[in-house]
Enzyme design. Structure first.
Site, PDB file in Angstrom:
ATOM      1  N   ASP A   2      -0.060   5.113   0.863  1.00  0.00           N
ATOM      2  CA  ASP A   2      -0.288   6.070   1.958  1.00  0.00           C
ATOM      3  C   ASP A   2      -0.249   5.352   3.312  1.00  0.00           C
ATOM      4  O   ASP A   2      -1.062   4.469   3.571  1.00  0.00           O
ATOM      5  CB  ASP A   2      -1.669   6.734   1.801  1.00  0.00           C
ATOM      6  CG  ASP A   2      -1.777   7.601   0.554  1.00  0.00           C
ATOM      7  OD1 ASP A   2      -0.851   8.369   0.290  1.00  0.00           O
ATOM      8  OD2 ASP A   2      -2.799   7.505  -0.153  1.00  0.00           O
ATOM      9  N   ASP A  29       0.886  -1.161   0.000  1.00  0.00           N
ATOM     10  CA  ASP A  29       0.000   0.000   0.000  1.00  0.00           C
ATOM     11  C   ASP A  29       0.930   1.219   0.000  1.00  0.00           C
ATOM     12  O   ASP A  29       2.092   1.115   0.386  1.00  0.00           O
ATOM     13  CB  ASP A  29      -0.870  -0.047   1.257  1.00  0.00           C
ATOM     14  CG  ASP A  29      -1.640   1.233   1.469  1.00  0.00           C
ATOM     15  OD1 ASP A  29      -2.288   1.686   0.515  1.00  0.00           O
ATOM     16  OD2 ASP A  29      -1.587   1.785   2.587  1.00  0.00           O
ATOM     17  N   ARG A  31     -11.375   8.385  -3.312  1.00  0.00           N
ATOM     18  CA  ARG A  31     -11.717   9.785  -3.032  1.00  0.00           C
ATOM     19  C   ARG A  31     -13.237   9.976  -2.865  1.00  0.00           C
ATOM     20  O   ARG A  31     -13.691  10.567  -1.894  1.00  0.00           O
ATOM     21  CB  ARG A  31     -11.179  10.665  -4.171  1.00  0.00           C
ATOM     22  CG  ARG A  31     -11.124  12.135  -3.827  1.00  0.00           C
ATOM     23  CD  ARG A  31     -10.551  12.904  -5.003  1.00  0.00           C
ATOM     24  NE  ARG A  31      -9.234  12.417  -5.411  1.00  0.00           N
ATOM     25  CZ  ARG A  31      -8.678  12.675  -6.597  1.00  0.00           C
ATOM     26  NH1 ARG A  31      -9.313  13.424  -7.463  1.00  0.00           N
ATOM     27  NH2 ARG A  31      -7.487  12.185  -6.891  1.00  0.00           N
ATOM     28  N   VAL A  53      -9.630   3.921   1.182  1.00  0.00           N
ATOM     29  CA  VAL A  53     -10.896   4.130   0.479  1.00  0.00           C
ATOM     30  C   VAL A  53     -10.718   5.196  -0.610  1.00  0.00           C
ATOM     31  O   VAL A  53      -9.977   6.161  -0.412  1.00  0.00           O
ATOM     32  CB  VAL A  53     -11.961   4.571   1.518  1.00  0.00           C
ATOM     33  CG1 VAL A  53     -13.274   4.887   0.860  1.00  0.00           C
ATOM     34  CG2 VAL A  53     -12.134   3.490   2.577  1.00  0.00           C
TER      35      VAL A  53
END
Ligand code: GL1
Ligand code: MG
Length: 211
Positions: free
Chosen positions: A9, A7, A47, A45
Site C-alpha cells: 500500500d 511494501d 487492521r 500498521v
C-alpha cells in the site's frame, strides 16, 4: 544486495485512499474524529492496531468483540472499494521498475501488513510476479516490528543485510532498521533518521541498485 522487498500500500499501488475512505466511514459511524493526519499514523500498521489508533479519540471503551465487529465492517467496505481496481491501476513506472530490477537479477518480494495483499496483487495483475509474498495473514506483530520483512527474507533464503526494503511509511523504515535491512524510503519514510536511501520516486531504485 540480492533482493528487494516492497511494501504494498503506497509503494506498489495506491490503495491508501481506499483505506482512508473505509476507516473514515467507520469513524463517522461511531462519532470519532478522523482525518488524513490520523490516517498517516495507520500506514504499515495492522487492521486491529489501526483501529486502536482511531479509537484513541473515542470517549467510549470498546470491548474486544465490538472492536472485531468494527474492524470487520471496515474491511467489508475496503474490499468493496478494492473491487474497482484493476490492472489499469498498476502504473507504468511501477511496472517498468519491477521489470528492470528483475532483468538485473534481483529477487523481488512483497512485505505488507495487509491481509488483503494476495487479493490486491491479483486485481492489479501481479499475482504470480514475486518470488515471495509475506503479508498480514502470516505474522503476529505488524510494522514497526520487523517480522513481516524477516519472513520475506526467509522465504527468499536471503539474510536481511542482503535485502533492500522499499517503504512509504515511517513504521516500515523503522521495521527494516530493527530487522537489519537496508531501506529506501519515499514520502514521509524518506525522513526517518535510519533510512538508508531517501528517494523521491520508485524509479530512483534504478540508480541505487546496480546493473
Ligand atoms: C491493514 C490496515 C490498513 C493498512 C494496511 C497496511 O490492511 O487495515 O489500515 O495499515 O494494513 O498497509 P488490511 O485491513 O488490508 O489488512
Ligand atoms: Mg505503505
Amino acid at each position: 544486495m540480492n533482493a528487494i522487498i516492497f511494501d504494498l500500500d503506497g509503494v506498489i499501488c495506491f490503495t491508501d485512499h481506499y483505506h482512508f475512505l473505509a476507516w473514515k466511514q467507520i469513524a463517522d459511524s461511531i462519532g470519532v474524529y478522523f482525518d488524513e493526519q490520523v490516517n498517516d499514523r495507520l500506514r504499515g500498521v495492522s487492521r486491529m492496531d489501526s483501529l486502536d489508533i482511531i479509537l484513541e479519540k473515542s470517549k467510549i471503551e470498546y470491548s474486544l468483540e465490538e472492536k472485531r465487529i468494527l474492524a470487520e465492517e471496515k474491511n467489508k467496505r475496503y474490499v468493496q472499494l478494492l473491487n474497482h481496481i484493476s490492472t489499469a491501476d498498476l502504473s507504468d513506472e511501477v511496472k517498468d521498475v519491477l521489470q528492470e530490477l528483475c532483468k538485473r537479477g534481483y529477487k523481488l518480494a512483497i512485505g505488507s501488513s495487509s491481509k488483503n495483499t494476495k487479493y490486491i496483487l491479483k486485481q492489479i495483475g501481479l499475482e504470480h510476479y514475486f518470488d515471495a509474498v509475506s503479508d498480514g495473514t502470516m505474522i503476529k506483530k505488524s510494522k514497526p516490528d520487523p517480522e513481516v520483512f524477516l519472513k520475506a527474507a526467509e522465504m527468499l533464503q536471503e539474510r536481511p543485510e542482503s535485502c533492500l526494503v522499499v517503504e512509504d511509511a515511517l513504521a516500515g523504515v523503522e521495521a527494516a532498521w530493527r530487522g537489519g535491512f537496508f531501506s529506501a524510503g519515499m514520502g514521509e519514510a524518506a525522513t526517518h533518521k535510519h533510512v538508508t536511501f531517501p528517494i523521491k520516486r520508485l524509479s530512483d531504485l534504478l540508480i541505487i541498485m546496480k546493473e
